[in-house]
Design a protein around this motif. Structure first.
Motif, PDB file in Angstrom:
ATOM      1  N   ALA A 158      26.714  46.393  68.845  1.00 25.39           N
ATOM      2  CA  ALA A 158      26.868  46.913  67.485  1.00 25.39           C
ATOM      3  C   ALA A 158      28.165  47.688  67.325  1.00 25.39           C
ATOM      4  O   ALA A 158      28.689  47.825  66.216  1.00 25.39           O
ATOM      5  CB  ALA A 158      25.677  47.809  67.128  1.00 25.39           C
ATOM      6  N   SER A 159      28.707  48.181  68.446  1.00 26.02           N
ATOM      7  CA  SER A 159      29.982  48.898  68.446  1.00 26.02           C
ATOM      8  C   SER A 159      31.162  47.954  68.650  1.00 26.02           C
ATOM      9  O   SER A 159      32.300  48.399  68.835  1.00 26.02           O
ATOM     10  CB  SER A 159      29.973  49.959  69.559  1.00 26.02           C
ATOM     11  OG  SER A 159      28.850  50.817  69.433  1.00 26.02           O
ATOM     12  N   GLY A 160      30.886  46.647  68.653  1.00 27.39           N
ATOM     13  CA  GLY A 160      31.944  45.662  68.832  1.00 27.39           C
ATOM     14  C   GLY A 160      32.345  45.443  70.271  1.00 27.39           C
ATOM     15  O   GLY A 160      33.463  44.995  70.551  1.00 27.39           O
TER      16      GLY A 160
ATOM     17  N   THR B 243      28.996  51.527  65.190  1.00 27.04           N
ATOM     18  CA  THR B 243      29.882  50.687  64.394  1.00 27.04           C
ATOM     19  C   THR B 243      31.123  50.326  65.204  1.00 27.04           C
ATOM     20  O   THR B 243      31.554  51.088  66.071  1.00 27.04           O
ATOM     21  CB  THR B 243      30.327  51.423  63.113  1.00 27.04           C
ATOM     22  OG1 THR B 243      30.967  52.653  63.495  1.00 27.04           O
ATOM     23  CG2 THR B 243      29.137  51.737  62.223  1.00 27.04           C
ATOM     24  N   PRO B 244      31.733  49.184  64.915  1.00 24.08           N
ATOM     25  CA  PRO B 244      32.974  48.821  65.601  1.00 24.08           C
ATOM     26  C   PRO B 244      34.103  49.776  65.218  1.00 24.08           C
ATOM     27  O   PRO B 244      34.075  50.405  64.153  1.00 24.08           O
ATOM     28  CB  PRO B 244      33.256  47.405  65.091  1.00 24.08           C
ATOM     29  CG  PRO B 244      31.957  46.923  64.546  1.00 24.08           C
ATOM     30  CD  PRO B 244      31.256  48.126  64.026  1.00 24.08           C
TER      31      PRO B 244
ATOM     32  N   HIS C  88      22.665  50.706  62.649  1.00 25.31           N
ATOM     33  CA  HIS C  88      24.015  50.211  62.382  1.00 25.31           C
ATOM     34  C   HIS C  88      24.872  51.208  61.615  1.00 25.31           C
ATOM     35  O   HIS C  88      26.075  50.979  61.447  1.00 25.31           O
ATOM     36  CB  HIS C  88      23.946  48.872  61.644  1.00 25.31           C
ATOM     37  CG  HIS C  88      23.485  47.740  62.506  1.00 25.31           C
ATOM     38  ND1 HIS C  88      24.311  47.106  63.410  1.00 25.31           N
ATOM     39  CD2 HIS C  88      22.269  47.149  62.628  1.00 25.31           C
ATOM     40  CE1 HIS C  88      23.631  46.163  64.045  1.00 25.31           C
ATOM     41  NE2 HIS C  88      22.400  46.167  63.588  1.00 25.31           N
TER      42      HIS C  88
ATOM     43  N   TYR D   3      29.439  41.983  67.654  1.00 27.31           N
ATOM     44  CA  TYR D   3      28.963  42.761  66.507  1.00 27.31           C
ATOM     45  C   TYR D   3      28.088  41.908  65.594  1.00 27.31           C
ATOM     46  O   TYR D   3      26.999  42.327  65.187  1.00 27.31           O
ATOM     47  CB  TYR D   3      30.148  43.317  65.718  1.00 27.31           C
ATOM     48  CG  TYR D   3      29.751  43.874  64.375  1.00 27.31           C
ATOM     49  CD1 TYR D   3      29.007  45.051  64.275  1.00 27.31           C
ATOM     50  CD2 TYR D   3      30.081  43.201  63.200  1.00 27.31           C
ATOM     51  CE1 TYR D   3      28.605  45.546  63.043  1.00 27.31           C
ATOM     52  CE2 TYR D   3      29.690  43.687  61.969  1.00 27.31           C
ATOM     53  CZ  TYR D   3      28.957  44.858  61.891  1.00 27.31           C
ATOM     54  OH  TYR D   3      28.559  45.337  60.665  1.00 27.31           O
TER      55      TYR D   3
ATOM     56  N   ARG E 229      32.534  52.305  71.258  1.00 25.22           N
ATOM     57  CA  ARG E 229      33.510  51.677  70.363  1.00 25.22           C
ATOM     58  C   ARG E 229      34.818  51.376  71.081  1.00 25.22           C
ATOM     59  O   ARG E 229      35.433  50.332  70.875  1.00 25.22           O
ATOM     60  CB  ARG E 229      33.812  52.595  69.166  1.00 25.22           C
ATOM     61  CG  ARG E 229      32.769  52.597  68.079  1.00 25.22           C
ATOM     62  CD  ARG E 229      33.304  53.260  66.821  1.00 25.22           C
ATOM     63  NE  ARG E 229      33.710  54.642  67.055  1.00 25.22           N
ATOM     64  CZ  ARG E 229      32.914  55.697  66.910  1.00 25.22           C
ATOM     65  NH1 ARG E 229      31.662  55.518  66.528  1.00 25.22           N
ATOM     66  NH2 ARG E 229      33.359  56.917  67.133  1.00 25.22           N
TER      67      ARG E 229
END
Length: 355
Positions: A273-275, A170-171, A166, A329, A250
């Motif tokens: 996890a990247s939104g 990331t977002p 994480h 996420y 992302r």
């Protein structure tokens, strides 16, 4: 305790992929817990002798490694045979404290990737996995498949989900121009041509103002590039580096998976996890990982029409799609490499065979 991983490729191999990522993320954390970890792989003449505290040993080629591994396995307290390429190393023949990690079951995939004269003996060889007394799988579905097709005894199987970094995934801000991302290795069982056909069908049903970005290298890249020329709005990037990969995940509005099989849908979790929510076939672990309407949607395998309709509906209802950016996420937070490593550590501590 000296622990040996046996895997065809190490992280510096030119064809390293998801299996190598899993092993590196998990066992580098076990190093921090005091385990002395070694990694045996093919010798491709490249890479340092250590990574993240793991000692790298390189011997032989894809065939001879199976013989060399038997010699190396006798020198260690515990051996993890990574069955990432169908044929098990069978270190259990020389070291009674051996664990098999089955990333996914290859039986049906082999007919996609190999000619019949090779697929049949390799499928037979994979069934030798039944002779391991201890087997780790990343998902319930992979465990069930190992029982059903490889005849592994269910009481020998332990499910340990893989994780997500994480701090790397990331977002972030989404692209101004909406795009769907397909990012996998371009292998037959990953079905990259399905993604292009689904996009073509969706455009014919009213999908407007959306691109399809196809990324990844592999055997089918030239074929994918030719097919993409026939559909407006498809961009093929080919193989991308890690930084570019994270940026694409992302920036994408939606992620697409068209694999025939997924022992563990790491790419889907990296997208989450990247939104970025995902749409994919309801195969293997994706039925466990994707919570419908939360971090994505699934359709039956090969149902191109249903997936195309799903794309149209999601982009026609962008309020719902945008809401899934945050819920995807949050769902990904269930998975973490620290949790995975801790489960491995607990598994090892329970083993009675360690000297």
């Amino acid at each position: 305790m000296k622990l040996l991983i046996v895997n065809h490729r190490d992280p510096f191999h030119p064809k390293a992929g998801g299996a190598e990522r899993d092993l590196l993320e998990t066992f580098s954390r076990l190093v921090k817990k005091g385990v002395d970890v070694y990694w045996l792989s093919e010798d491709v003449g490249r890479g340092p002798g250590e990574v993240s505290g793991i000692h790298l040993i390189r011997r032989g080629n894809p065939l001879t490694l199976h013989f060399r591994s038997l010699l190396e396995a006798t020198k260690f307290d515990l051996v993890f045979d990574s069955v990432a390429h169908a044929v098990p190393f069978l270190s259990n023949l020389v070291n009674r404290c051996t664990v098999a990690k089955i990333h996914h079951v290859h039986q049906q995939v082999l007919r996609y990737e190999l000619p019949p004269h090779l697929a049949v003996p390799v499928a037979w060889a994979e069934r030798l996995s039944r002779f391991y007394k201890r087997v780790i799988v990343p998902s319930r579905s992979t465990g069930e498949e190992a029982v059903r097709t490889l005849k592994v005894r269910p009481e020998r199987i332990t499910v340990i989900p893989e994780g997500i970094d994480h701090s790397s995934y990331t977002p972030g801000e989404k692209s101004d121009e909406p795009f769907i991302l397909w990012l996998h290795r371009m292998k037959r069982y990953k079905n990259p041509l399905h993604a292009i056909e689904v996009f073509r069908l969706a455009k014919g049903r009213g999908l407007r103002g959306v691109k399809l970005v196809v990324a990844g290298g592999g055997d089918l890249e030239s074929q994918v590039r030719e097919e993409a020329k026939r559909v407006e709005g498809v961009e093929v990037l080919g193989r991308v580096g890690e930084e570019r990969k994270r940026e694409l995940l992302r920036r994408a509005w939606l992620f697409m998976s068209t694999s025939f099989i997924e022992g563990w849908g790491l790419s889907v979790l990296e997208a989450n996890a990247s939104g970025t929510p995902a749409v994919g076939y309801r195969v293997g672990s994706l039925g466990e990982i994707i919570v419908e309407g939360v971090n994505g949607y699934t359709v039956p395998y090969g149902d191109l029409n249903k997936m195309a309709d799903l794309l149209v509906n999601l982009f026609n209802d962008q309020r719902r799609l945008r809401a899934m950016w945050s819920s995807a996420y949050l769902e990904s937070l269930k998975y973490d490499w620290e949790k995975t490593a801790e489960m491995y550590h607990e598994f090892i501590e329970r083993l009675e065979c360690i000297k």
